[in-house]
Design an enzyme around this catalytic site. Structure first.
Site, PDB file in Angstrom:
ATOM      1  N   ARG A  23      45.057  34.891  44.697  1.00 50.78           N
ATOM      2  CA  ARG A  23      43.674  35.546  44.723  1.00 50.78           C
ATOM      3  C   ARG A  23      42.691  34.780  44.148  1.00 50.78           C
ATOM      4  O   ARG A  23      42.655  34.513  42.974  1.00 50.78           O
ATOM      5  CB  ARG A  23      43.563  36.982  44.199  1.00 50.78           C
ATOM      6  CG  ARG A  23      42.542  37.549  43.743  1.00 50.78           C
ATOM      7  CD  ARG A  23      42.780  39.094  43.274  1.00 50.78           C
ATOM      8  NE  ARG A  23      41.425  39.654  43.098  1.00 50.78           N
ATOM      9  CZ  ARG A  23      40.840  39.762  41.567  1.00 50.78           C
ATOM     10  NH1 ARG A  23      41.542  39.194  40.868  1.00 50.78           N
ATOM     11  NH2 ARG A  23      39.728  40.391  41.417  1.00 50.78           N
TER      12      ARG A  23
ATOM     13  N   HIS B 104      35.795  42.477  45.209  1.00 49.15           N
ATOM     14  CA  HIS B 104      36.752  43.464  45.464  1.00 49.15           C
ATOM     15  C   HIS B 104      37.031  43.487  46.985  1.00 49.15           C
ATOM     16  O   HIS B 104      37.547  44.453  47.645  1.00 49.15           O
ATOM     17  CB  HIS B 104      36.524  44.887  45.159  1.00 49.15           C
ATOM     18  CG  HIS B 104      36.520  45.190  43.643  1.00 49.15           C
ATOM     19  ND1 HIS B 104      35.294  45.890  43.115  1.00 49.15           N
ATOM     20  CD2 HIS B 104      37.002  44.697  42.472  1.00 49.15           C
ATOM     21  CE1 HIS B 104      35.503  45.952  41.589  1.00 49.15           C
ATOM     22  NE2 HIS B 104      36.624  45.280  41.368  1.00 49.15           N
TER      23      HIS B 104
ATOM     24  N   ASN C  26      47.907  36.560  41.046  1.00 50.32           N
ATOM     25  CA  ASN C  26      46.788  37.176  40.955  1.00 50.32           C
ATOM     26  C   ASN C  26      46.234  36.942  39.583  1.00 50.32           C
ATOM     27  O   ASN C  26      46.712  37.862  38.581  1.00 50.32           O
ATOM     28  CB  ASN C  26      46.790  38.796  41.195  1.00 50.32           C
ATOM     29  CG  ASN C  26      45.808  39.419  41.581  1.00 50.32           C
ATOM     30  OD1 ASN C  26      44.756  39.051  40.841  1.00 50.32           O
ATOM     31  ND2 ASN C  26      45.728  40.644  42.122  1.00 50.32           N
TER      32      ASN C  26
ATOM     33  N   GLU D 110      46.178  45.076  46.553  1.00 49.83           N
ATOM     34  CA  GLU D 110      45.489  43.741  46.877  1.00 49.83           C
ATOM     35  C   GLU D 110      46.912  42.561  46.940  1.00 49.83           C
ATOM     36  O   GLU D 110      46.532  41.928  47.664  1.00 49.83           O
ATOM     37  CB  GLU D 110      44.798  43.602  45.546  1.00 49.83           C
ATOM     38  CG  GLU D 110      43.464  44.197  45.661  1.00 49.83           C
ATOM     39  CD  GLU D 110      42.999  44.162  44.044  1.00 49.83           C
ATOM     40  OE1 GLU D 110      43.464  44.912  43.350  1.00 49.83           O
ATOM     41  OE2 GLU D 110      41.727  43.744  44.053  1.00 49.83           O
TER      42      GLU D 110
ATOM     43  N   ARG E 100      31.187  47.492  31.834  1.00 51.73           N
ATOM     44  CA  ARG E 100      29.977  46.724  32.351  1.00 51.73           C
ATOM     45  C   ARG E 100      28.962  47.826  32.823  1.00 51.73           C
ATOM     46  O   ARG E 100      29.201  49.010  33.270  1.00 51.73           O
ATOM     47  CB  ARG E 100      30.464  46.209  33.684  1.00 51.73           C
ATOM     48  CG  ARG E 100      31.139  44.747  33.446  1.00 51.73           C
ATOM     49  CD  ARG E 100      31.561  44.133  34.649  1.00 51.73           C
ATOM     50  NE  ARG E 100      33.105  44.034  34.877  1.00 51.73           N
ATOM     51  CZ  ARG E 100      33.479  44.053  35.839  1.00 51.73           C
ATOM     52  NH1 ARG E 100      33.212  43.749  37.075  1.00 51.73           N
ATOM     53  NH2 ARG E 100      35.200  43.674  35.831  1.00 51.73           N
TER      54      ARG E 100
END
Ligand code: ADP
Length: 407
Positions: free
Chosen positions: A99, A188, A8, A392, A249
């Site tokens: 990923r 996501h 990942n 994940e 962000r």
């Protein structure tokens, strides 16, 4: 038994883990990985910090050259040698899952990596400049250490949203831009999909019959509206900058602000990129931190800008949940996941408060226990509210397992 290695890759970190998956049925929750490793380039540019730990509790920490390929080779070596050894030889690894942040429009599902897939990941670099090159380096590094025969799988963070209806996926901009690939991709996806499946399991319901809103609130934040297991709307768009207020962000802002700043104050592209991605959100408004825990502390000390940052976060979270609600035409369960979603009772309570008119109510006591994989709604709530620990890496391992079984 199948052993699956997951890579990942982040812009400045690389997480990896090795799972062992039994051949019969997949457990419905994540088993502990046999081995986990993290490489971090955030603190130093000249070397990488490496941390490895095994299910038996062995750990290794090291600092090695900053080169990504060398760091991955070092990590892999700890799988079959030294105190963190969990396998006897590299050939015991059955597959490697990556990923991949951006799969563009083309990839709607996970795929076995071949030359064509590599070229596609390379072509998508302009859309994910920090991530897709890291994936390609990871794929190369695996090939160099484990050989070209090892099956490698790309699991795309955009894939889950790839079939959103056109009205949700298209920006109201000149159509030629859409034809050039400027559209809403969403991100996501691995986490949203995992949470939807896990929610159906926890509720004892068929995913096909459910309308879900998943709130992935980590450093990056996004929502997905999920009907019958498919994402029909999401808050991130062409880039992971759209939508909710995040740690550093901004989320969605009036694009006129950028035009204004460029025209009136001479801002450059790089400055705007830095300000909107790294100096905005909770950090930018509070002046304290991008971390919700520190925002909470500052609020407790009476810091008004931290309070404002919290209030904007909640305001935007509620409005976006409202938007997802409208896309779905109702909701059976609201799901909170990732660092903030799993741990901040205050954010969950404040977000849910906006929807009590729907008969959505949470149990204050259950909420404050931050219970992973639990229903925190009151018994008579008309909407279930779940806290789910996102997995994940485990979701990536499962996708690899399914692909290899089909092959
Ligand atoms: P990423 O998006 O990088 O995977 P995470 O999902 O781990 O990140 O989320 C990280 C964020 O989670 C932290 O920046 C912090 O704001 C938040 N967080 C973690 N623990 C808590 C907590 N106990 N209370 C509130 N927020 C938390």
């Amino acid at each position: 038994m199948m052993k699956i290695l997951v890579l990942n890759a982040g812009s400045s970190s690389q997480k990896s883990c090795l799972y062992e998956i039994a051949d019969d049925v997949l457990p419905n929750h994540s088993p502990l990985p046999l081995w986990e490793a993290k490489v971090d380039w955030t603190h130093h540019s000249e070397f990488a910090e490496i941390e490895v730990k095994t299910v038996k509790g062995e750990t290794v920490q090291a600092e090695i050259s900053a080169d990504r390929a060398a760091a991955i080779a070092y990590l892999l070596n700890t799988l079959w040698s030294g105190s963190t050894q969990v396998i006897d030889q590299p050939s015991e690894i059955d597959a490697v899952g990556h990923r991949v942040v951006h799969g563009g429009q083309e990839y709607q599902q996970s795929v076995l990596i071949n030359q064509q897939v590599r070229e596609a990941i390379a072509q998508l670099i302009p859309l994910a400049p920090a991530h897709n090159p890291a994936n390609l380096e990871g794929i190369e590094a695996i090939e160099q250490t484990l050989g070209t025969q090892i099956p490698q799988v790309a699991v795309f963070d955009t894939a889950f949203h790839a079939q959103m209806p056109a009205a949700a996926a298209t920006y109201p901009i000149p159509y030629e831009w859409f034809e050039q690939g400027i559209r809403r991709y969403g991100f996501h996806g691995i986490s949203h999909q995992y949470c939807a499946e896990r929610a159906a399991y926890l509720l004892g319901r068929d995913l096909k019959d459910l309308r879900l809103i998943t709130c992935h609130l980590g450093n990056g934040c996004s929502l997905a509206a999920i009907r019958a297991g498919c994402s029909i709307d999401t808050t991130m768009g062409f880039t992971p900058l759209e939508g909710l207020m995040m740690g550093s962000r901004s989320g969605s802002v009036d694009p006129g602000i950028l035009i204004h700043l460029m025209r009136q104050a001479g801002y450059t592209i790089d400055q705007l990129d830095q300000m909107l991605n790294k100096e905005s959100g909770l950090k930018g408004v509070s002046g304290v931190s991008a971390d919700m825990r520190q925002i909470d502390q500052a609020i407790a000390q009476g810091n008004p800008r931290a309070q404002l940052a919290f209030d904007i976060y909640v305001h935007r979270l509620r409005s976006s949940i409202g938007a997802m609600l409208a896309s779905l035409g109702g909701v059976d369960a609201l799901i909170f996941t990732a660092g903030v979603g799993e741990n901040s009772a205050a954010i969950r309570a404040a977000a849910c408060e906006g929807f009590s008119f729907l008969g959505l109510n949470i149990d204050a006591e259950k909420n404050t226990q931050s219970p992973a994989d639990q229903d925190i709604a009151t018994v008579d709530s008309k909407v279930r509210v779940l806290v789910i620990h996102t997995e994940e890496d485990w979701a990536i391992a499962q996708q690899c397992w399914h692909l290899l079984k089909q092959a």
